[in-house]
Design a protein around this motif. Structure first.
Motif, short mmCIF file in Angstrom:
data_model
loop_
_atom_site.label_atom_id
_atom_site.label_comp_id
_atom_site.label_asym_id
_atom_site.label_seq_id
_atom_site.Cartn_x
_atom_site.Cartn_y
_atom_site.Cartn_z
N PHE A 51 0.83 -1.20 0.00
CA PHE A 51 0.00 0.00 0.00
C PHE A 51 0.87 1.26 0.00
CE2 PHE A 51 -1.69 3.17 3.13
CZ PHE A 51 -2.54 3.83 2.27
N LEU A 52 1.89 1.30 0.85
CA LEU A 52 2.77 2.47 0.89
C LEU A 52 3.52 2.63 -0.44
CD1 LEU A 52 4.21 2.27 4.53
CD2 LEU A 52 2.38 3.74 3.67
N GLN A 53 3.94 1.53 -1.02
CA GLN A 53 4.60 1.61 -2.32
C GLN A 53 3.65 2.15 -3.39
OE1 GLN A 53 5.74 -2.48 -2.62
NE2 GLN A 53 7.46 -2.28 -1.18
N ARG A 54 2.36 1.77 -3.31
CA ARG A 54 1.39 2.26 -4.28
C ARG A 54 1.17 3.77 -4.12
NH1 ARG A 54 -2.32 -0.87 -3.05
NH2 ARG A 54 -3.99 0.37 -2.12
N VAL A 55 1.09 4.22 -2.87
CA VAL A 55 0.95 5.65 -2.61
C VAL A 55 2.16 6.40 -3.15
CG1 VAL A 55 0.84 7.41 -0.80
CG2 VAL A 55 -0.54 5.34 -0.60
N VAL B 123 -15.79 13.59 -8.82
CA VAL B 123 -15.89 12.38 -8.01
C VAL B 123 -14.66 12.25 -7.11
CG1 VAL B 123 -15.93 9.86 -8.07
CG2 VAL B 123 -17.35 11.17 -9.65
N LEU B 124 -13.47 12.55 -7.66
CA LEU B 124 -12.24 12.46 -6.86
C LEU B 124 -12.25 13.49 -5.73
CD1 LEU B 124 -9.47 11.25 -6.37
CD2 LEU B 124 -8.51 12.91 -7.99
N ALA B 125 -12.66 14.72 -6.04
CA ALA B 125 -12.71 15.77 -5.02
C ALA B 125 -13.69 15.39 -3.92
CB ALA B 125 -13.11 17.10 -5.65
N ARG B 126 -14.84 14.79 -4.32
CA ARG B 126 -15.82 14.38 -3.33
C ARG B 126 -15.25 13.29 -2.42
NH1 ARG B 126 -19.63 12.13 -6.52
NH2 ARG B 126 -20.33 14.23 -7.06
N LYS B 127 -14.56 12.33 -3.01
CA LYS B 127 -13.97 11.25 -2.23
C LYS B 127 -12.94 11.78 -1.25
CE LYS B 127 -13.39 6.85 -1.27
NZ LYS B 127 -14.47 6.05 -0.67
N ALA B 128 -12.11 12.72 -1.69
CA ALA B 128 -11.09 13.29 -0.81
C ALA B 128 -11.74 14.04 0.35
CB ALA B 128 -10.18 14.22 -1.60
N LEU C 232 -8.11 5.60 4.08
CA LEU C 232 -6.98 6.13 3.31
C LEU C 232 -6.65 5.20 2.14
CD1 LEU C 232 -4.77 7.37 6.27
CD2 LEU C 232 -5.96 8.78 4.60
N MET C 233 -6.78 3.91 2.36
CA MET C 233 -6.58 2.95 1.27
C MET C 233 -7.64 3.15 0.18
SD MET C 233 -5.58 -0.54 3.34
CE MET C 233 -3.95 -0.76 4.06
N GLU C 234 -8.89 3.42 0.60
CA GLU C 234 -9.94 3.67 -0.38
C GLU C 234 -9.65 4.93 -1.19
OE1 GLU C 234 -13.74 3.87 1.48
OE2 GLU C 234 -13.68 1.81 2.25
N LEU C 235 -9.15 5.97 -0.53
CA LEU C 235 -8.82 7.20 -1.26
C LEU C 235 -7.69 6.94 -2.25
CD1 LEU C 235 -9.05 10.21 -1.81
CD2 LEU C 235 -7.58 10.63 0.19
N ALA C 236 -6.68 6.19 -1.82
CA ALA C 236 -5.58 5.87 -2.74
C ALA C 236 -6.09 5.08 -3.94
CB ALA C 236 -4.49 5.09 -2.01
N ASN C 237 -7.01 4.16 -3.70
CA ASN C 237 -7.60 3.39 -4.82
C ASN C 237 -8.37 4.31 -5.77
OD1 ASN C 237 -6.58 1.01 -3.80
ND2 ASN C 237 -8.47 0.47 -2.72
N ALA C 238 -9.11 5.26 -5.20
CA ALA C 238 -9.87 6.20 -6.03
C ALA C 238 -8.93 7.06 -6.87
CB ALA C 238 -10.76 7.07 -5.15
N MET C 239 -7.81 7.45 -6.29
CA MET C 239 -6.84 8.27 -7.02
C MET C 239 -6.20 7.46 -8.15
SD MET C 239 -5.16 10.19 -3.70
CE MET C 239 -3.87 11.03 -4.62
#
Length: 808
Positions: free
Chosen positions: A625-629, A650-655, A678-685
Motif C-alpha cells: 500500500f505504501l509503495q502504491r501511494v 468524483v475524486l474531489a468528493r472522495k477526498a 486512506l486505502m480507499e482514497l488511494a484506490n480512487a486516485m
C-alpha cells in the motif's frame, strides 16, 4: 535523489531532520497561544529491547501526538522509563553486573529503537525513575505524605517469596506461587510501611463518575476494587468475659436473627483470650497453619471449608441466644473487623461450613414462594422476614433499616460503611528501589530525613540494604547520635504514581515539579497503555494527584482525562514475548519493510483495543500500500491509462469525504478504519489516473489531502513525498485539512413515484439508493399514503435513480 521508495534511505534522513529542527519539543513560551495537548504513553520497563508488541501502544500514542500537533496544538509528548524493580535486579545479579548498568544499557537500547521507529517524543524531558535526581523527589513526596499522616508503619501479615526475598502483593501470587520465579509463597508477619489510601476511598469512588472518557470496564474494575458496602457494626458480648465483645460488620443486618454461630479470623487478638483449655492445642495448631496460607488461597471458593471451635460462646444481641465461636481461615483479619456472624441459611460459605460441622441453620428471610423449611441451599436474595421476632412479616429491605434503628437505639451497634480497598503496602526488602527516607534513633525514635539531605542514595554494592552496614549505620538528624536507616525500599508503583507531573519541569532541582507548569499541562489529555494497569497503577496515580491537590501543589483532581487500553499483539497464536520466541524486533522490521510499514500495519491490523494476530502477509500488504501511494505521488506517470471517464468531481468528493471520516476516526482512536479509508482514497486516485485523469489542481489537492491524513501513522515516507512535491516547511508542522461539507455531499437525483401507473410524488434521493430505502421514503409520503388508502402494494417496480411504481 532516487525516485524509488527506499525506507532504509528515507527513514534515517527524517529522524535526523526532526532532531536537528527540535520539532517535537513542547513550547513553554508565554506568547505561544496554541491550545495545549498532553499526550502520554505509559512509560516502559527497561527489561530488554522492545518488540512490535510493545510498539503497538507507542505507535498509537505517537499517531495521537502528531495528529494533535497538525490540529494546531502545542503538544507535550514525553518519554521516560520505569527503571526500578525486581526483574532488573534479578537479571543484573544473574549476569554479575550492577542493576544500574543493566538498566541503563536497556534504556539506551530502547531509546534507539524508539528513534528508529520515528516516535515524536520530546527527548529533552527524558527521565529514569532510578536516577537520584528523580527518586530524591520520590523520597521528598514520601516525607510530605508522612507529615500529613498518610504514611505509617505497622506489623502486617504479608506474602513472602523466599527466593526473591521480598513481599508480594496479592496480585503477584498465582496459585500460591510467586508470579516471577514460581517459588511457593509463605505468609510472614513483618513491620511494613503503608500509604493511607483508604482515607481517599470515597473520593476515588465518587470521581470515577467524572471519567467519562475512560473505558467502562476499567471504571467497573476500580469500583469493585474499592468495594464500598453499607451495613452495620454489631457487638456480640462474649459469655463469661465481662465488658468483652466481638464486633462484627455485616451488610445484611436483616439476617441477624439467623446468626447461629460466629467465626473469627485465626489471627484475631481475642482468640487466645476466649479459647477454652480443652480447645487450645487444636486452635493454636490451626492458627499456625492458617498464618502460612496466602489470602488468595484462604478466600478460594473451591477449597473445602475448615475450622475449629474455640469452646467460647457469644450472645446474639437481637434475641439473646448464645452462639458458639469458631475460627476459620476464610475470615481475614485484614478485612472488616476480622470476625463475622454466620448466617448459614442466607450465605453460601456459611451454609457449607454449617453442613460440614453440624451447626444450626435458621431461615429468617422467606423467598416470594414462601418459607422453605429444610433448606437445600442458602437463599441470598430479599424477601419476607420470618423467625425474626417483632420484624416478622416485613419486607427484608424495610427490616434492614428498622433493625439498624433498633441497634443504634439500644447501643448494640451502628450503621457503617466499609471498603474492600486496603491501605497501600509500599515496603520492599530489596536493593533496586527508592530508599525510604527514615532514620531510627534510640533517643528520638522514628525521624524523617531532612529534605535538604535528600536523596538518600543507594550504595554501589547491589545487595539488600539490610545486609549493608555501611548504608544503614548513620547518625540521627535530630540529636547526632548513632542511628539506623530504614532498609526497606519503596514499591515501584510509588515512582510511577507521579512521573507525569515531573515531565512538566524535569530539570527543576528545587522541587519535584513546578506547580505553574504542572497546572499548565495537567491533566493528561490522552493516556495510552495496557489494561493490566487498570487497577493498581491508575488507582495509585489518582490517589497521588488528590493528595497533591489537597496540599495545594496542583489544581487537577484527576491525572488522566482520557484513557485508552490497547490490546495484545499475538504471533503464531501467542502473545509476543521474548520468552515465547515470537517477537519481531524494531531492527528486524526496519531492515525488512521499514518503520512506516510496521506503524501502519499495527494501526490497521484490527481494532486497537482488541488482541490482534501479527502475520507477515498482513505486513507485506501494508508495505505494498505504501509503495502504491509512493508511485501515485512521486511516480504518477508509472500508472498505466486503461480507460476513460475520469471525473475530477468524483475524486474531489472522495477526498473531502475521507477528511471527515479519518478525522472522526483519529478523534475516536479508530486507527484501523482510518487506514482503511486512506486505502480507499488511494484506490480512487489510482482509478482516476487509470481513466485518463489529469494531474491538475484537483489532483494536487487530493494528493495533499492523502499525505496529511496519512502522516500521523506513516510520518517518514509522507515527509519525503511532501518535500519532493515542494511542500513548504515540514509536513509535521502543516495544518490539518479542513472538511468541506459542500464538496463531500453526494449529488441528488429525483425519483418519480407512481401508484398504479399514475404520478403521485417526486422524491429527492442520493444516487444509487437501494430499492428498500426508496420504497420506505415513498410509503411515508402523504400523497402516496392517500393513494394506497391503507393497503399494501402487491408489486413494486423499481428503476434505479429514476422511478418506483407501486402496484395496488
Amino acid at each position: 535523489m532516487t525516485r524509488r521508495y527506499d525506507p532504509s534511505e528515507i527513514e534515517p534522513k527524517w529522524v535526523k531532520v526532526w532532531e536537528e529542527e527540535r520539532l517535537f519539543e513542547a513550547s513553554e513560551d508565554p506568547v505561544d497561544d496554541r491550545p495545549r495537548f498532553y499526550a502520554l504513553d505509559m512509560f516502559p520497563y527497561p527489561s530488554g529491547d522492545l518488540h512490535m508488541g510493545h510498539a503497538e501502544a507507542f505507535s498509537g500514542g505517537d499517531a495521537v501526538a502528531r495528529y494533535q500537533a497538525m490540529r494546531g496544538h502545542n503538544v507535550l509528548h514525553p518519554i521516560g522509563w520505569d527503571s526500578f524493580g525486581l526483574p532488573a535486579e534479578n537479571a543484573a545479579i544473574k549476569r554479575g553486573i550492577a542493576p544500574a548498568s543493566w538498566t541503563n544499557a536497556n534504556v539506551d537500547q530502547q531509546a534507539a529503537s524508539f528513534q528508529r521507529m520515528g516516535m515524536s517524543f520530546d527527548w529533552t524531558r527524558r527521565l529514569l525513575t532510578s536516577d537520584p535526581d528523580y527518586y530524591g523527589w520520590t523520597q521528598w513526596l514520601f516525607v510530605r505524605l508522612f507529615e500529613k499522616g498518610l504514611a505509617y508503619r505497622k506489623e502486617s501479615p504479608v506474602n513472602w517469596c523466599p527466593k526473591d526475598q521480598t513481599v508480594l502483593a496479592n496480585e503477584q501470587v498465582i496459585q500460591g506461587r510467586c508470579e516471577r520465579c514460581g517459588t511457593p509463597v509463605e505468609r510472614r508477619d513483618l513491620t511494613q510501611w503503608f500509604f493511607k489510601i483508604t482515607d481517599y476511598a470515597q473520593r476515588l469512588l465518587d470521581d470515577l463518575d467524572t471519567l467519562e472518557h475512560w473505558p467502562q470496564k476499567v471504571r467497573v474494575m476500580q469500583t469493585n476494587w474499592i468495594g464500598r458496602s453499607e451495613g452495620a457494626e454489631v457487638d456480640f458480648p462474649v459469655v463469661g468475659l465481662a465488658n468483652e465483645s466481638v464486633r462484627i460488620y455485616t451488610t445484611r443486618p436483616d439476617t441477624l436473627f439467623g446468626a447461629t454461630f460466629m467465626v473469627l479470623a485465626p489471627e484475631h487478638p481475642l482468640v487466645p483470650r476466649i479459647t477454652t483449655p480443652e480447645h487450645r492445642a487444636q486452635v493454636e495448631a490451626y492458627t499456625e497453619r492458617a498464618r502460612k496460607e496466602t489470602e488468595i488461597d484462604r478466600l478460594s471458593t473451591e477449597r473445602e471449608k475448615t475450622g475449629v471451635a474455640t469452646g467460647a460462646f457469644a450472645i446474639n444481641p437481637v434475641n439473646g441466644e448464645q452462639v458458639p465461636i469458631w475460627i476459620a481461615d476464610y475470615v481475614l483479619i485484614t478485612y472488616g473487623t476480622g470476625a463475622i456472624m454466620a448466617v448459614p441459611a442466607h450465605d453460601e460459605r456459611d451454609f457449607a461450613f454449617a453442613l460440614k460441622f453440624g451447626l444450626g441453620i435458621r431461615e429468617v428471610i422467606a423467598p416470594p414462594s414462601g418459607p422453605q423449611g429444610r433448606l437445600k441451599e442458602a437463599y441470598v436474595g430479599t424477601g419476607t422476614m420470618v423467625n425474626s421476632g417483632e420484624f416478622d412479616g416485613l419486607n427484608s429491605k424495610t427490616a434492614f433499616e428498622r433493625i439498624c434503628d433498633s441497634l443504634e437505639r439500644k447501643g448494640q451497634g451502628k450503621r457503617s460503611v466499609k471498603y474492600r480497598l486496603r491501605d497501600w503496602l509500599i515496603s520492599r526488602q530489596r536493593y533496586w528501589g527508592s530508599p525510604i527516607p527514615i532514620v531510627y534513633c534510640e533517643t528520638d525514635g522514628m525521624v524523617l530525613v531532612p529534605k535538604d539531605q535528600l536523596p538518600v542514595e543507594l550504595p554501589k554494592e547491589y545487595r539488600p540494604l539490610a545486609e549493608q552496614p555501611e548504608f544503614y549505620r548513620t547518625t540521627c538528624p535530630k540529636c547526632g547520635r548513632d542511628a539506623r536507616r530504614e532498609t526497606d525500599t519503596m514499591d515501584t508503583f510509588v515512582d510511577s504514581s507521579w512521573y507525569f507531573l515531573r515531565y512538566a519541569s524535569p530539570h527543576d532541582d528545587t522541587q519535584p515539579f513546578d506547580p505553574e507548569l504542572a497546572n499548565h499541562w495537567m491533566p493528561v489529555d490522552q493516556y495510552t497503555g495496557g489494561v493490566e494497569h487498570a487497577i493498581l497503577h491508575l488507582l495509585y496515580s489518582r490517589f497521588f494527584i488528590k493528595v497533591l491537590h489537597d496540599a495545594g501543589m496542583v489544581e487537577a483532581t484527576e491525572p488522566f482525562v482520557r484513557l485508552f487500553n490497547q490490546g495484545m499483539v499475538k504471533r503464531f497464536g501467542q502473545v509476543m514475548s521474548k520468552s515465547a520466541g515470537n517477537g519481531v524486533s524494531p531492527d528486524e522490521l526496519v531492515a525488512q519493510q521499514g518503520a512506516d510499514a510496521g506503524r501502519v500495519y499495527e494501526m490497521f491490523i484490527g481494532p486497537p483495543e482488541e488482541d490482534v494476530e501479527w502475520t507477515d502477509a498482513g505486513l507485506n500488504g501494508v508495505a505494498r500500500f505504501l509503495q502504491r501511494v509512493w508511485r501515485l505521488i512521486v511516480e504518477p506517470t508509472s500508472v498505466v491509462v486503461e480507460g476513460t471517464g475520469a471525473d475530477a468531481t468524483v475524486l474531489a468528493r472522495k477526498a473531502a469525504q475521507t477528511v471527515k471520516k479519518v478525522t472522526d476516526d483519529y478523534d475516536a482512536l479508530r486507527f484501523n478504519t482510518a487506514v482503511a479509508y486512506l486505502m480507499e482514497l488511494a484506490n480512487a486516485m489510482q482509478d482516476y489516473l487509470q481513466r485518463g485523469g489529469t494531474r491538475d489542481a484537483g489532483w494536487d489537492s487530493a494528493v495533499l489531502t492523502l499525505l496529511k491524513l496519512l502522516n500521523p501513522v506513516a510520518p517518514h515516507v509522507c515527509e519525503e513525498m511532501w518535500e519532493r512535491l515542494g511542500g513548504e516547511g515540514l509536513l509535521a508542522d502543516a495544518s490539518w485539512p479542513e472538511y468541506d461539507a459542500a464538496t463531500a455531499a453526494e449529488p441528488e437525483v429525483t425519483v418519480v413515484v407512481q401508484v398504479g401507473g399514475k404520478l403521485r410524488a417526486r422524491l429527492t434521493m442520493e444516487p444509487g439508493a437501494s430499492e428498500q430505502k426508496v420504497l420506505d421514503a415513498a410509503l411515508a409520503h402523504p400523497k402516496v399514503m392517500a393513494a394506497l388508502d391503507g393497503s399494501k402494494p402487491s408489486k413494486v417496480i423499481y428503476v434505479p435513480d429514476r422511478l418506483i411504481n407501486l402496484v395496488p
